[in-house]
Design a protein around this motif. Structure first.
Motif, PDB file in Angstrom:
ATOM      1  N   GLU A   1       0.929  -1.126   0.129  1.00 53.61           N
ATOM      2  CA  GLU A   1       0.054  -0.043  -0.029  1.00 53.61           C
ATOM      3  C   GLU A   1       0.858   1.440   0.104  1.00 53.61           C
ATOM      4  O   GLU A   1       0.602   2.145  -0.595  1.00 53.61           O
ATOM      5  N   VAL A   2       1.884   1.324   0.928  1.00 52.39           N
ATOM      6  CA  VAL A   2       2.664   2.570   0.739  1.00 52.39           C
ATOM      7  C   VAL A   2       3.491   2.698  -0.459  1.00 52.39           C
ATOM      8  O   VAL A   2       3.880   3.723  -1.027  1.00 52.39           O
ATOM      9  N   LYS A   3       3.677   1.561  -1.290  1.00 52.48           N
ATOM     10  CA  LYS A   3       4.601   1.577  -2.370  1.00 52.48           C
ATOM     11  C   LYS A   3       3.720   1.983  -3.631  1.00 52.48           C
ATOM     12  O   LYS A   3       3.894   2.204  -4.998  1.00 52.48           O
ATOM     13  N   GLY A   4       2.276   1.920  -3.479  1.00 46.25           N
ATOM     14  CA  GLY A   4       1.256   2.479  -4.446  1.00 46.25           C
ATOM     15  C   GLY A   4       0.684   1.352  -5.128  1.00 46.25           C
ATOM     16  O   GLY A   4       0.110   1.403  -6.179  1.00 46.25           O
ATOM     17  N   LYS A   5       0.607   0.328  -4.384  1.00 40.18           N
ATOM     18  CA  LYS A   5       0.186  -1.177  -5.307  1.00 40.18           C
ATOM     19  C   LYS A   5      -0.959  -1.556  -4.318  1.00 40.18           C
ATOM     20  O   LYS A   5      -0.673  -2.685  -3.634  1.00 40.18           O
ATOM     21  N   PRO A   6      -1.877  -1.016  -3.966  1.00 42.25           N
ATOM     22  CA  PRO A   6      -3.080  -1.477  -3.142  1.00 42.25           C
ATOM     23  C   PRO A   6      -4.005  -2.355  -3.571  1.00 42.25           C
ATOM     24  O   PRO A   6      -3.912  -2.363  -4.943  1.00 42.25           O
ATOM     25  N   LYS A   7      -4.621  -2.960  -2.898  1.00 47.53           N
ATOM     26  CA  LYS A   7      -5.598  -4.129  -3.718  1.00 47.53           C
ATOM     27  C   LYS A   7      -6.706  -3.359  -3.850  1.00 47.53           C
ATOM     28  O   LYS A   7      -7.008  -2.317  -3.047  1.00 47.53           O
ATOM     29  N   PRO A   8      -7.613  -3.673  -4.810  1.00 46.54           N
ATOM     30  CA  PRO A   8      -8.692  -2.814  -5.294  1.00 46.54           C
ATOM     31  C   PRO A   8      -9.583  -3.016  -4.026  1.00 46.54           C
ATOM     32  O   PRO A   8      -9.699  -3.972  -3.197  1.00 46.54           O
ATOM     33  N   PRO A   9     -10.274  -2.229  -3.602  1.00 48.17           N
ATOM     34  CA  PRO A   9     -11.280  -1.770  -2.317  1.00 48.17           C
ATOM     35  C   PRO A   9     -12.538  -2.830  -2.477  1.00 48.17           C
ATOM     36  O   PRO A   9     -12.844  -3.107  -3.763  1.00 48.17           O
ATOM     37  N   THR A  10     -12.778  -3.244  -1.177  1.00 53.85           N
ATOM     38  CA  THR A  10     -13.819  -4.217  -1.601  1.00 53.85           C
ATOM     39  C   THR A  10     -14.881  -3.688  -0.332  1.00 53.85           C
ATOM     40  O   THR A  10     -14.629  -3.051   0.734  1.00 53.85           O
ATOM     41  N   GLY A  11     -16.116  -4.318  -0.434  1.00 55.10           N
ATOM     42  CA  GLY A  11     -17.047  -4.352   0.839  1.00 55.10           C
ATOM     43  C   GLY A  11     -17.454  -2.699   1.318  1.00 55.10           C
ATOM     44  O   GLY A  11     -17.546  -1.840   0.111  1.00 55.10           O
ATOM     45  N   VAL A  12     -17.470  -2.441   2.377  1.00 53.58           N
ATOM     46  CA  VAL A  12     -17.960  -0.882   2.988  1.00 53.58           C
ATOM     47  C   VAL A  12     -16.917   0.049   2.286  1.00 53.58           C
ATOM     48  O   VAL A  12     -17.041   1.043   2.036  1.00 53.58           O
ATOM     49  N   ALA A  13     -15.612  -0.465   2.324  1.00 56.36           N
ATOM     50  CA  ALA A  13     -14.677   0.542   1.801  1.00 56.36           C
ATOM     51  C   ALA A  13     -14.876   1.024   0.446  1.00 56.36           C
ATOM     52  O   ALA A  13     -14.781   2.080   0.055  1.00 56.36           O
ATOM     53  N   ALA A  14     -15.037   0.091  -0.475  1.00 58.46           N
ATOM     54  CA  ALA A  14     -15.633   0.630  -1.791  1.00 58.46           C
ATOM     55  C   ALA A  14     -16.736   1.243  -1.867  1.00 58.46           C
ATOM     56  O   ALA A  14     -17.089   2.324  -2.602  1.00 58.46           O
ATOM     57  N   GLU A  15     -17.880   1.167  -0.947  1.00 58.52           N
ATOM     58  CA  GLU A  15     -19.023   1.786  -0.927  1.00 58.52           C
ATOM     59  C   GLU A  15     -18.842   3.216  -0.579  1.00 58.52           C
ATOM     60  O   GLU A  15     -19.296   4.131  -0.932  1.00 58.52           O
ATOM     61  N   GLY A  16     -17.903   3.139   0.424  1.00 56.68           N
ATOM     62  CA  GLY A  16     -17.500   4.744   0.910  1.00 56.68           C
ATOM     63  C   GLY A  16     -16.774   5.440   0.114  1.00 56.68           C
ATOM     64  O   GLY A  16     -17.066   6.562   0.104  1.00 56.68           O
ATOM     65  N   ILE A  17     -15.863   4.892  -0.924  1.00 54.70           N
ATOM     66  CA  ILE A  17     -15.257   5.551  -1.974  1.00 54.70           C
ATOM     67  C   ILE A  17     -16.114   6.310  -2.933  1.00 54.70           C
ATOM     68  O   ILE A  17     -16.444   7.217  -3.370  1.00 54.70           O
ATOM     69  N   GLU A  18     -17.238   5.441  -3.164  1.00 58.43           N
ATOM     70  CA  GLU A  18     -18.115   5.758  -4.298  1.00 58.43           C
ATOM     71  C   GLU A  18     -19.050   6.644  -3.537  1.00 58.43           C
ATOM     72  O   GLU A  18     -19.467   7.718  -4.380  1.00 58.43           O
TER      73      GLU A  18
END
Length: 660
Positions: free
Chosen positions: A498-515
C-alpha cells in the motif's frame, strides 16, 4: 391544493405530512423517502410517450402509480432532483434512460447511484434544474464551470446568476446592515448567516466578490437610546458595532470586504438628494426633502404593492406638506438634541432609505449584481431604495432615453424568524439576542439550526430545535475526530504494498464508502448551486457519517480492503461540506469540549458532580443494585448528560427539552 392528474383523471392532494416522490416506470415504482426529515416535493414532470405529462403524487396518491405508468415510456431516469422552498411546487425532470445517461445503455441493470445509503436505479444530472438540454447550454457558467440559481424577488422566480462584469468573474453584493443601538438578535443572525453562505458559495465558484454591508449609525432609535443613556451617539454606535462583530464572528461569518457607515457618506447623500430634486423626483418642504412616488411609475414593482395600500393615518404618517401620503423623507430638518449636518435646505440629517442608495453608488457604482436583506425590508426600505436609485440614474428609463443597467440585477431576501410559532417581539417576551442564546448553546449550534431551514422559508426558533442542532453537531464532530484517529492509525499500519502505491482494489464497505464520497460531493454541489439549498446539503452528510462510523467501529469496516482510502475520501468530503456552509472543518476536539461544558452549564452541574454520580453508579452496579444504577443514569439523562457504558467516553451531551 388539489391538482388533477391528467394521466388518470383523478385528483391528488398536496401538503401531506409525509411526502414522497414516486419515480414511475412501466411496471415499477421507486420511492425516495424522507432525507434527514426534509420534506420533498410531490410533483414530477415526466417525459413520456404522449409528451410532457405532469403527475402529482404523494404518500396518499400511491394508487396513481400504475395507471400513470402505462402512459410513460418504458424506462425513465430521474435527471434532476430539487427540494421545495417555501411551499412552492418544485419540478423533477424525468427523461428517457438513453437521454439521461448519454451513450450508456438504458438497460435496467445500469449502474445505480446511492442515495442515503440505498441503491436507486436512476441517474442524476450535474446540471442545475433545467427542463431541456438546449436551456442547459444557454445557462451562464461561473468560473468553476457550474451555474448558480438564485431566487430573484423582483422576478418572483429562480434565475441563473449572471454578473454584470464583462469578464463574468467580478461580483458586487450589498446587504443591508444593522441599526446599531442595541445587541443583535436571532433575526439578524439569520440574515447574516444566509448571506455568509452566499458569499462563500460565490467565492467557491471562482467569482471575485466585493461584499459590502453597511452600518446605519444615525437614526431615531440611536438618538433616543443615546439620550436615555446620557451618552454621545458616536459612543453608543461604536460600542454596539463592536458587540455586533463579536456576535457575528462567533457564528462563523466572514467579514465583508467593506463595512461603510452612513455618517461617512453625508455629502454623497446630499448630492443624491439634489439630483433627485433637479430631475423632478423629490421636493423640499420646510427643511425636509421628500421623494415623490407619483413621479415614478415603476414605484411598487419590487413589493407588488399598490399606492392605495398606503392609506394616510394607517401605514404612513399624515403630513400636509407631502404631495402624496406615501412620499418618504430623504432629508430631515434639524431637531433639538439630534446630530445634524449642513445642507442646501438647512441643518438636518439623512432619512433611512437614502443612506443605502448613496453608499451603493459611491462605493459599488450605479448598478450592482446582488442586493440582500430580510424579507421585512422588501417594503418599504428596498422599494424606496429602488425608487431613489432608479430615478437618480434613470435605470429602466421609460421616457424615450436609452435604458441603463437596472439598479440591482438580483434581489435576494431571507424569510422571517418566529419563536415558538409566534412573531418575535419584546412585548411578547420572546425576544432573544444572539449573545443570550450563545450563553447557553454553542454559536455553531445556532448556525446549524439556521442552516437547517432554507434561507427563504420562515424558520421557527424553539429550544427543541436548538437542542437537536447541538446534539447533531456533537455527533458530527465526534465522528470526524474518531475517523481522523482511525485514519492516522490505518496509514501508520499500512502494508508495504500500500505504501508503494500497489494497494488491492477496495472491497465491501470501503468500496461503497469511496463511491459514496464522490456522490456526496456532487449532491452537495448541486444543492448549494440550487438557490443555496443548505438543508439538502447538510442532509447529504447523513450517509457519509454513518459510513465513517461503520469503518471506524464495526468488524467488517475495520477489515475492509481499502479502508484507509475510504476514510480519507469521506473525511475530506465532510470537511469540504462543512467549509462550504461556514462550519469549522479542521480540528474538532476543542468544539466538542465546548459543547460538553455548555451542557453542564445548562444542567447546573460541574464535571466533579458528574464524576461523583458516575462513581456512585459504579458502586450500585457492583452491589447489583440496578434500580439505583438506573435512577442515577436517568437523572443525569434528564439533565442532558447521557452516560456511555462500555465506551472510552464516560458521557456525552443529550437532547433535553424543558416544556415549561
Amino acid at each position: 391544493r388539489p391538482r388533477a392528474c391528467r394521466g388518470c383523471d383523478t385528483t391528488a392532494r398536496q401538503g401531506t405530512t409525509q411526502r414522497r416522490i414516486w419515480v414511475v416506470g412501466a411496471t415499477t415504482e421507486h420511492t425516495i423517502g424522507k432525507i434527514a426529515a426534509m420534506s420533498l416535493c410531490t410533483s414530477i414532470l415526466a417525459s413520456g410517450a404522449r409528451g410532457m405529462h405532469r403527475i402529482a403524487c404523494s404518500a396518499s396518491h400511491q394508487r396513481h402509480a400504475t395507471p400513470c405508468a402505462s402512459r410513460l415510456s418504458s424506462r425513465v431516469r430521474c435527471a434532476a432532483l430539487r427540494a421545495p422552498v417555501m411551499g412552492t411546487r418544485s419540478t423533477y425532470v424525468l427523461a428517457p434512460a438513453a437521454a439521461a445517461s448519454g451513450a450508456q445503455d438504458a438497460d435496467s441493470n445500469s449502474r445505480p447511484i446511492r442515495l442515503g445509503g440505498v441503491q436507486r436505479r436512476f441517474t442524476t444530472s450535474s446540471a442545475v434544474a433545467s427542463p431541456s438540454a438546449a436551456d442547459a447550454d444557454a445557462m451562464p457558467i461561473a468560473p468553476n464551470g457550474q451555474t448558480l440559481m438564485l431566487h430573484n424577488t423582483m422576478a418572483r422566480r429562480k434565475e441563473p446568476f449572471s454578473p454584470r462584469d464583462s469578464t463574468g468573474k467580478k461580483v458586487n453584493m450589498y446587504v443591508c446592515g444593522v441599526t446599531v443601538y442595541d445587541y443583535s438578535h436571532i433575526g439578524h443572525a439569520r440574515v447574516y448567516v444566509a448571506f455568509d453562505v452566499l458569499y462563500r458559495q460565490l467565492t467557491r465558484m471562482g467569482y471575485d466578490v466585493t461584499y459590502c454591508r453597511n452600518f446605519t449609525d444615525v437614526d431615531d432609535k440611536i438618538i433616543k437610546r443615546a439620550n436615555e443613556n446620557g451618552e454621545e451617539c458616536d459612543a453608543l454606535v461604536d460600542r454596539f458595532i463592536a458587540a455586533f462583530h463579536e456576535d457575528i464572528d462567533a457564528l462563523g461569518c466572514l467579514r465583508p470586504t467593506i463595512e461603510p457607515r452612513a455618517t461617512d457618506h453625508i455629502q454623497d447623500i446630499v448630492t443624491m438628494c439634489e439630483r433627485l430634486i433637479e430631475k423632478g423626483y423629490a421636493y423640499p418642504a420646510d427643511g425636509d426633502v421628500y421623494f415623490s412616488v407619483d413621479a415614478l411609475p415603476e414605484y411598487g414593482s419590487l413589493s407588488g404593492r399598490k399606492q392605495e395600500d398606503n392609506r394616510a393615518g394607517e401605514r404612513v404618517a399624515v403630513d400636509d406638506r407631502k404631495k402624496n401620503p406615501a412620499d418618504f423623507a430623504l432629508w430631515k430638518a434639524a431637531k433639538p438634541g439630534e446630530p445634524t449636518w449642513d445642507s442646501p435646505w438647512g441643518a438636518g440629517r439623512p432619512g433611512w432609505h437614502i443612506e443605502c442608495s448613496a453608499m451603493i453608488e459611491s462605493i459599488l457604482g450605479k448598478s450592482i449584481d446582488i442586493h440582500g436583506g430580510g424579507q421585512d425590508l422588501v417594503f418599504p426600505h428596498h422599494e424606496n431604495e429602488l425608487a431613489q436609485s432608479t430615478a437618480s440614474c434613470r435605470c429602466c428609463a421609460t421616457d424615450g432615453d436609452e435604458p441603463e443597467e437596472p439598479f440591482v440585477r438580483y434581489w435576494v431576501h431571507n424569510g422571517f424568524v418566529k419563536v415558538d410559532s409566534e412573531k418575535m417581539s419584546k412585548s411578547l417576551g420572546n425576544f432573544f439576542t444572539i449573545r443570550e442564546v450563545t450563553e447557553k448553546y454553542h454559536p455553531f449550534a445556532l448556525r446549524w439550526m439556521l442552516l437547517g431551514t432554507h434561507y427563504r422559508a420562515p424558520i421557527n426558533y424553539t429550544q427543541r430545535a436548538l437542542e437537536e442542532a447541538s446534539d447533531r453537531l456533537y455527533y458530527l464532530y465526534q465522528t470526524l475526530v474518531d475517523s481522523r484517529v482511525a485514519l492516522t492509525e490505518a496509514e501508520a499500519s499500512a502494508t508495504d504494498a500500500e505504501v508503494k502505491g500497489k494497494p488491492k482494489p477496495p472491497t465491501g464497505v470501503a468500496a461503497e464508502g469511496i463511491e459514496l464520497a464522490v456522490e456526496t460531493k456532487a449532491a452537495v454541489a448541486s444543492a448549494l448551486t440550487d438557490d443555496l439549498n443548505t438543508p439538502l446539503a447538510m442532509a447529504s452528510l447523513s450517509s457519509p457519517l454513518k459510513m465513517l462510523n461503520d469503518l471506524v467501529s464495526t468488524k467488517k469496516g475495520k477489515k475492509a480492503v481499502g479502508r484507509n482510502v475510504a476514510l480519507r475520501d469521506l473525511v475530506k468530503t465532510v470537511e469540504e461540506t462543512l467549509e462550504a456552509v461556514g462550519l469549522p472543518h479542521e480540528g474538532g476536539e476543542g468544539l466538542l469540549e465546548e459543547l460538553r461544558l455548555l451542557t453542564l452549564a445548562r444542567a447546573g452541574l460541574t464535571q466533579a458532580d458528574v464524576d461523583e454520580a458516575v462513581a456512585k453508579r459504579a458502586e450500585a452496579r457492583t452491589a447489583k443494585d440496578f434500580a439505583e444504577s438506573d435512577r442515577i443514569r436517568d437523572e443525569l439523562g434528564a439533565k442532558g448528560v447521557a452516560l456511555m457504558d462500555g465506551c472510552s467516553q464516560v458521557w456525552r451531551p443529550a437532547t433535553v427539552v424543558n416544556d415549561k
